[in-house]
Design a protein around this motif. Structure first.
Motif, short mmCIF file in Angstrom:
data_model
loop_
_atom_site.label_atom_id
_atom_site.label_comp_id
_atom_site.label_asym_id
_atom_site.label_seq_id
_atom_site.Cartn_x
_atom_site.Cartn_y
_atom_site.Cartn_z
N MET A 152 0.88 -1.14 -0.01
CA MET A 152 0.03 0.04 0.10
C MET A 152 0.69 1.24 -0.02
O MET A 152 1.96 1.25 0.50
CB MET A 152 -0.88 -0.24 1.09
N ARG A 153 0.50 2.27 -0.85
CA ARG A 153 1.08 3.42 -0.89
C ARG A 153 0.16 4.69 -0.76
O ARG A 153 -0.82 4.58 -1.47
CB ARG A 153 2.08 3.54 -1.82
N VAL A 154 0.39 5.61 0.19
CA VAL A 154 -0.34 6.60 0.32
C VAL A 154 0.08 7.92 -0.90
O VAL A 154 1.26 8.12 -0.64
CB VAL A 154 -0.43 7.55 1.84
N LEU A 155 -0.85 8.44 -1.65
CA LEU A 155 -0.24 9.34 -2.72
C LEU A 155 -0.38 10.83 -2.25
O LEU A 155 0.14 11.62 -3.15
CB LEU A 155 -0.81 8.90 -4.18
N THR A 156 -1.24 11.21 -1.72
CA THR A 156 -1.69 12.54 -1.51
C THR A 156 -1.41 12.92 -0.11
O THR A 156 -1.38 12.25 0.65
CB THR A 156 -3.17 13.06 -1.84
#
Length: 424
Positions: free
Chosen positions: A365-369
């Motif tokens: 999982m990666r948070v983009l904003t």
């Protein structure tokens, strides 16, 4: 965001021109941009009626590629494309800083059409990378320019571009709500529907010819499908209770919708030919926001069956259900990339709502904003960008972010923008 039962009264059926255009602000970019020169296309038409549109081709291509964050545009307004690309001095353009040069010309074609030719040249190796031609009416030159940008993006980056796609979104201004459709660069915006009440949940059909959305026609949420060519529309889900969150099956024959006609909100499969609604999820939990996998084998959706809103996937073959998101206590609004490998969603962290992605093959999982209130993620056709809505200074704007989080843009317009979705 999790269960949205607000909807809107459909007020105007005719397609109306939009009165303002979005502006695009690039707030991030790739670390290694490709230096590219886009020369004005050679124009063999002396009449200004055509030459103005022809001169705009290079401007549109340059604007598309420039705002992507992957290219650095080398100044080229002082030059014009040669009629024979072999005569272009590539070493000169290399000295001016360009790794690649795009040249083109427009010629008369039969039936009042025009032929647009372009060549993409490697200024370093002094070779031709690609060349194509399009035949179009003058009114279609902007569309051709977007397609040229798509091809340049594909050749130089090794992945398809998404500049020729369309977006739909909800605009609130002057106390009214409008469902608008525009090109990916926000030009050619038209209002499909307007209402004094909220409109929500626009969803493109796979062929790009129809939009499903939710309206409050009869003082409750009702799902409508509207034909974009002639403006006709019909209510397809008008059952007792709420009718919301439509999404299209890959073949365009069904909608998955959220209905509360039997008990709590559950997901149903709606046959668009017969109007029959077949219940898909069961139990006392709230199930909503369905989205089909591109291969049609899975349905991803939001549910609180585990105690907190999380994203699950259910097999369309045997009905088995598996949980997909585990990090954090709030993950909603699933969206899938066209290859079915990446899931985008809204993730809450420390009271803020962000756009995040999960690699469905390895679970990473990666948070983009990093904004405060992001919602409604939607993938571009190439799967490399995500369109979403966010708040800036208390006003809703649209934004895009690349799946690696490096390239970000904001699209602003007078009014409040919400619920965007990227279409064909």
């Amino acid at each position: 965001m999790f269960i949205r039962l607000i909807a809107a009264l459909l007020f105007v059926l005719a397609t109306l021109p939009a009165h303002s255009m979005m502006t695009i602000e690039i707030v991030g970019g790739a670390s290694n941009r490709i230096p590219l020169a886009v020369l004005p296309f050679a124009d063999s038409f002396p009449d200004t009626g055509r030459s103005g549109a022809i001169q705009a081709i290079a401007d549109v291509v340059a604007a598309d590629l420039g705002r992507s964050g992957y290219f650095t545009l080398v100044p080229s307004s002082d030059s014009v494309s040669p009629t024979d690309p072999k005569t272009l001095s590539l070493p000169i353009w290399k000295r001016r800083g360009a790794d690649a040069v795009l040249v083109g010309q427009v010629l008369p074609a039969e039936g009042g059409m025009v032929e647009v030719r372009f060549w993409l040249l490697d200024a370093v190796r002094q070779t031709q990378l690609t060349a194509l031609a399009f035949t179009t009416p003058v009114s279609g030159l902007r569309v051709v320019a977007h397609k040229i940008a798509d091809k340049v993006h594909e050749v130089l980056l090794g992945e398809p571009g998404s500049y020729s796609g369309r977006i739909a979104y909800i605009l609130k201004r002057n106390g009214r709500y409008e469902l608008q459709v525009a090109d990916a660069d926000s030009h050619n915006a038209v209002t499909i529907t307007t209402s004094p009440e909220p409109l929500i949940s626009p969803a493109w059909s796979p062929d790009g010819q129809r939009l499903a959305y939710v309206s409050f026609e009869d003082k409750k949420p009702v799902v409508y499908v509207q034909n974009l060519a002639d403006g006709t529309r019909r209510a397809v889900a008008k059952f007792r209770g709420s009718n919301s969150a439509p999404t299209w099956s890959p073949d365009g024959r069904r909608l998955a919708v959220t209905l509360s006609k039997d008990e709590t909100s559950q997901i149903y499969m709606l046959d668009l030919m017969t109007g029959a609604a077949t219940r898909f999820t069961r139990g006392g939990a709230l199930d909503t926001e369905p989205v089909f996998s591109p291969d049609g084998n899975w349905l991803f959706f939001t549910s609180n069956r585990g105690g907190t809103p999380q994203i699950y996937k259910a097999s369309l073959v045997d009905g088995s259900v598996n949980r997909v998101t585990f990090e954090g206590g709030y993950n909603v609004s699933p969206a899938l990339s066209q290859d079915g490998k990446t899931l985008a969603f809204v993730h809450r962290r420390e009271g803020r709502f962000h756009i995040a992605v999960i690699d469905l093959e390895n679970g990473q999982m990666r948070v983009l904003t990093d904004t405060v209130y992001d919602e409604s993620p939607s993938f571009a056709s190439n799967g490399r960008q995500i369109l979403y809505a966010t708040l800036v200074n208390g006003r809703g704007v649209l934004a895009t972010v690349s799946v690696d989080g490096k390239v970000r843009q904001r699209l602003s317009q007078s009014g409040d923008l919400r619920e965007p979705t990227w279409g064909p």
